[in-house]
Design a protein around this motif. Sequence first.
Motif, PDB file in Angstrom:
ATOM      1  N   ASP A 171     -12.609 -10.805   5.479  1.00 59.64           N
ATOM      2  CA  ASP A 171     -12.143 -11.971   6.226  1.00 59.64           C
ATOM      3  C   ASP A 171     -10.754 -11.726   6.802  1.00 59.64           C
ATOM      4  O   ASP A 171     -10.421 -12.250   7.860  1.00 59.64           O
ATOM      5  CB  ASP A 171     -12.093 -13.199   5.314  1.00 59.64           C
ATOM      6  N   ILE A 172      -9.968 -10.950   6.079  1.00 59.96           N
ATOM      7  CA  ILE A 172      -8.606 -10.683   6.503  1.00 59.96           C
ATOM      8  C   ILE A 172      -8.200  -9.291   6.040  1.00 59.96           C
ATOM      9  O   ILE A 172      -8.567  -8.865   4.941  1.00 59.96           O
ATOM     10  CB  ILE A 172      -7.637 -11.760   5.953  1.00 59.96           C
ATOM     11  N   VAL A 173      -7.522  -8.560   6.884  1.00 60.06           N
ATOM     12  CA  VAL A 173      -7.021  -7.241   6.519  1.00 60.06           C
ATOM     13  C   VAL A 173      -5.516  -7.243   6.721  1.00 60.06           C
ATOM     14  O   VAL A 173      -4.995  -7.738   7.729  1.00 60.06           O
ATOM     15  CB  VAL A 173      -7.695  -6.123   7.347  1.00 60.06           C
ATOM     16  N   ILE A 174      -4.809  -6.706   5.738  1.00 53.05           N
ATOM     17  CA  ILE A 174      -3.359  -6.783   5.694  1.00 53.05           C
ATOM     18  C   ILE A 174      -2.764  -5.393   5.824  1.00 53.05           C
ATOM     19  O   ILE A 174      -3.189  -4.461   5.135  1.00 53.05           O
ATOM     20  CB  ILE A 174      -2.905  -7.427   4.365  1.00 53.05           C
ATOM     21  N   ALA A 175      -1.797  -5.252   6.699  1.00 50.11           N
ATOM     22  CA  ALA A 175      -1.021  -4.021   6.762  1.00 50.11           C
ATOM     23  C   ALA A 175       0.049  -4.115   5.685  1.00 50.11           C
ATOM     24  O   ALA A 175       1.025  -4.849   5.828  1.00 50.11           O
ATOM     25  CB  ALA A 175      -0.391  -3.860   8.144  1.00 50.11           C
ATOM     26  N   SER A 176      -0.166  -3.393   4.589  1.00 53.76           N
ATOM     27  CA  SER A 176       0.664  -3.565   3.406  1.00 53.76           C
ATOM     28  C   SER A 176       1.731  -2.481   3.279  1.00 53.76           C
ATOM     29  O   SER A 176       1.459  -1.302   3.448  1.00 53.76           O
ATOM     30  CB  SER A 176      -0.211  -3.549   2.147  1.00 53.76           C
ATOM     31  N   ARG A 177       2.929  -2.916   2.942  1.00 49.46           N
ATOM     32  CA  ARG A 177       4.035  -1.986   2.680  1.00 49.46           C
ATOM     33  C   ARG A 177       4.002  -1.458   1.256  1.00 49.46           C
ATOM     34  O   ARG A 177       4.735  -0.517   0.936  1.00 49.46           O
ATOM     35  CB  ARG A 177       5.374  -2.695   2.913  1.00 49.46           C
ATOM     36  N   TYR A 178       3.177  -2.064   0.404  1.00 51.28           N
ATOM     37  CA  TYR A 178       3.183  -1.717  -1.015  1.00 51.28           C
ATOM     38  C   TYR A 178       1.838  -1.240  -1.525  1.00 51.28           C
ATOM     39  O   TYR A 178       1.676  -0.998  -2.715  1.00 51.28           O
ATOM     40  CB  TYR A 178       3.626  -2.931  -1.847  1.00 51.28           C
ATOM     41  N   GLY A 179       0.848  -1.110  -0.659  1.00 48.76           N
ATOM     42  CA  GLY A 179      -0.480  -0.716  -1.097  1.00 48.76           C
ATOM     43  C   GLY A 179      -0.563   0.763  -1.443  1.00 48.76           C
ATOM     44  O   GLY A 179       0.397   1.525  -1.343  1.00 48.76           O
ATOM     45  N   ALA A 180      -1.755   1.178  -1.840  1.00 49.91           N
ATOM     46  CA  ALA A 180      -1.988   2.574  -2.199  1.00 49.91           C
ATOM     47  C   ALA A 180      -1.669   3.472  -1.013  1.00 49.91           C
ATOM     48  O   ALA A 180      -2.083   3.213   0.113  1.00 49.91           O
ATOM     49  CB  ALA A 180      -3.439   2.758  -2.631  1.00 49.91           C
ATOM     50  N   GLY A 181      -0.905   4.510  -1.257  1.00 45.98           N
ATOM     51  CA  GLY A 181      -0.545   5.444  -0.199  1.00 45.98           C
ATOM     52  C   GLY A 181       0.687   5.034   0.572  1.00 45.98           C
ATOM     53  O   GLY A 181       1.013   5.636   1.589  1.00 45.98           O
ATOM     54  N   CYS A 182       1.382   3.996   0.079  1.00 48.71           N
ATOM     55  CA  CYS A 182       2.576   3.510   0.787  1.00 48.71           C
ATOM     56  C   CYS A 182       3.637   3.178  -0.238  1.00 48.71           C
ATOM     57  O   CYS A 182       3.421   2.365  -1.123  1.00 48.71           O
ATOM     58  CB  CYS A 182       2.228   2.279   1.609  1.00 48.71           C
ATOM     59  N   SER A 183       4.798   3.806  -0.107  1.00 48.79           N
ATOM     60  CA  SER A 183       5.863   3.598  -1.085  1.00 48.79           C
ATOM     61  C   SER A 183       6.647   2.331  -0.825  1.00 48.79           C
ATOM     62  O   SER A 183       7.314   1.813  -1.712  1.00 48.79           O
ATOM     63  CB  SER A 183       6.840   4.777  -1.062  1.00 48.79           C
ATOM     64  N   GLY A 184       6.605   1.814   0.413  1.00 47.52           N
ATOM     65  CA  GLY A 184       7.348   0.612   0.744  1.00 47.52           C
ATOM     66  C   GLY A 184       8.840   0.804   0.825  1.00 47.52           C
ATOM     67  O   GLY A 184       9.607  -0.136   0.838  1.00 47.52           O
ATOM     68  N   ARG A 185       9.308   2.053   0.907  1.00 45.90           N
ATOM     69  CA  ARG A 185      10.745   2.290   0.891  1.00 45.90           C
ATOM     70  C   ARG A 185      11.319   2.593   2.256  1.00 45.90           C
ATOM     71  O   ARG A 185      12.510   2.709   2.410  1.00 45.90           O
ATOM     72  CB  ARG A 185      11.055   3.451  -0.064  1.00 45.90           C
ATOM     73  N   GLY A 186      10.521   2.761   3.242  1.00 44.26           N
ATOM     74  CA  GLY A 186      11.072   3.044   4.559  1.00 44.26           C
ATOM     75  C   GLY A 186       9.968   3.402   5.512  1.00 44.26           C
ATOM     76  O   GLY A 186       8.807   3.472   5.162  1.00 44.26           O
ATOM     77  N   PRO A 187      10.292   3.610   6.759  1.00 41.43           N
ATOM     78  CA  PRO A 187       9.266   3.870   7.745  1.00 41.43           C
ATOM     79  C   PRO A 187       8.702   5.267   7.665  1.00 41.43           C
ATOM     80  O   PRO A 187       9.351   6.187   7.248  1.00 41.43           O
ATOM     81  CB  PRO A 187      10.006   3.666   9.062  1.00 41.43           C
ATOM     82  N   SER A 188       7.484   5.396   8.048  1.00 35.69           N
ATOM     83  CA  SER A 188       6.921   6.699   8.347  1.00 35.69           C
ATOM     84  C   SER A 188       5.965   6.506   9.492  1.00 35.69           C
ATOM     85  O   SER A 188       6.015   5.522  10.156  1.00 35.69           O
ATOM     86  CB  SER A 188       6.289   7.327   7.110  1.00 35.69           C
ATOM     87  N   GLY A 189       5.086   7.355   9.802  1.00 33.89           N
ATOM     88  CA  GLY A 189       4.396   7.257  11.074  1.00 33.89           C
ATOM     89  C   GLY A 189       2.908   7.139  11.023  1.00 33.89           C
ATOM     90  O   GLY A 189       2.345   6.675  10.115  1.00 33.89           O
ATOM     91  N   SER A 190       2.171   7.493  11.992  1.00 36.92           N
ATOM     92  CA  SER A 190       0.733   7.288  12.053  1.00 36.92           C
ATOM     93  C   SER A 190       0.026   8.539  12.479  1.00 36.92           C
ATOM     94  O   SER A 190       0.490   9.278  13.278  1.00 36.92           O
ATOM     95  CB  SER A 190       0.404   6.175  13.038  1.00 36.92           C
ATOM     96  N   SER A 191      -1.096   8.700  11.920  1.00 33.63           N
ATOM     97  CA  SER A 191      -1.975   9.765  12.365  1.00 33.63           C
ATOM     98  C   SER A 191      -3.368   9.326  12.079  1.00 33.63           C
ATOM     99  O   SER A 191      -3.596   8.283  11.531  1.00 33.63           O
ATOM    100  CB  SER A 191      -1.651  11.078  11.633  1.00 33.63           C
TER     101      SER A 191
END
Length: 422
Positions: free
Chosen positions: A114-134
């Motif tokens: 129903d809803i998908v969230i771009a998470s800063r704290y989810g699996a694979g994301c440290s939430g400490r700063g930016p990184s990029g996309s591939s």
Amino acid sequence: MKLSVIVPTRNEAPNVQQLISRAAQACRHIDAELVFVDDSADNTRDVIAAAAAAEPMRIRVIRREAPAGGLSGAVVDGMRSSDAEFCMVMSGDLQHPPELIPALLAELEDNDADIVIASRYGAGCSGRGPSGSSGGGQNRGSGGAVATWSRRVISAGATRITLSLFPLRLRGCSDPMTGFFGLRRSAIECSALRPSGFKILLEILARHQLRVSEVPFMPGPRTAGKSKAGLGQGLRFLRQLGELRAGTAFLFAAVGAVGAMLNLLIMAFLLSNGTHFVAAAVVAAEVTIVSNFLMQENIVFGTLPHKANGLRTRFGQSFCFNNLEALARLPVLMLAVNVLNIDAVLAQAATLVAAFVVRYLYHSRIVYSAGSERTRGAPTELDSKALADGGGFARGRIRLRSLWGRGLGTRGLGAGHAGEGT
């Protein structure tokens, strides 16, 4: 249409041109539109018009005459205006990478969420700063100064508190504070939302039972413009937490408790200076009637998007009722003090508690009764699709139309909502 990407903006002129270019590129294989809901006082709309003329993507601008609810209200107005199957929300400051749009949409479709969230704290994301996309749509760009250390600590702390307050509704969600998410519009009822401040995702999740999925991401840096976060937004967030967790009655009771303490302190002070208890009770009541009204306006009922009565009418109704209620309590107070020999301050406290239910019902049902959305200034849509033909705002090639004229009923995002009345 498959997707509406909703971007609430307020004075984001330096960022929107790049945002449009990147979003158009990301959505080149998607039947999508870009919807700006703009409350700007700068030239943001002019920049959008110029950038839109160079892109094949459909771009709309909604200018709100009465920007109620802040950023959250802008998001809800944008969702109401959409006929798409899915809606996606992102900021206009480039901290939410448009390149992630296809990944979020794929997550919605493939996992039947129903809803998908771009998470800063989810699996694979440290939430400490930016990184990029591939490849999988995960943004991996650079930018080590996304936020100061203190803001990161505050954000992480607020997230933990929020998750602990809503363990069931936020199950499976690691980042209820993010402003980057997509949703299936048929799963959401806009009429159930009371938008205020920045945290519209929390409002949506707390008021609906939804299937949640996540895609990890790192926010990009704000390269221009100023952040809209501040003390005021923090206070609105605390109010939102209290309302969502305990309801309006709890906030009304909390305000009433503060008012009662103020009332008793004023009365005790006046009594200690030789004032008769009746006069002291009257003075204390008048001061707290006004202070309680101000707190109700800003803390309890401030998130009501469509009030039937204007500010002066609300104050008159509240002031008159509370004075009548205080007058009705006065004989009870005199009886308790003169006949039953109860301490004046204690007797006053007892009468205040006894009157709480009546005051709440009157204020919630009459003073702050909900009015039609038509009582507010209708947002105006500037459809920039004609810009692709070489037109522009200055040449009158934009179609202007009232959003309420499109039949945007309060039912909100459910299928078939267009054409419903308010």
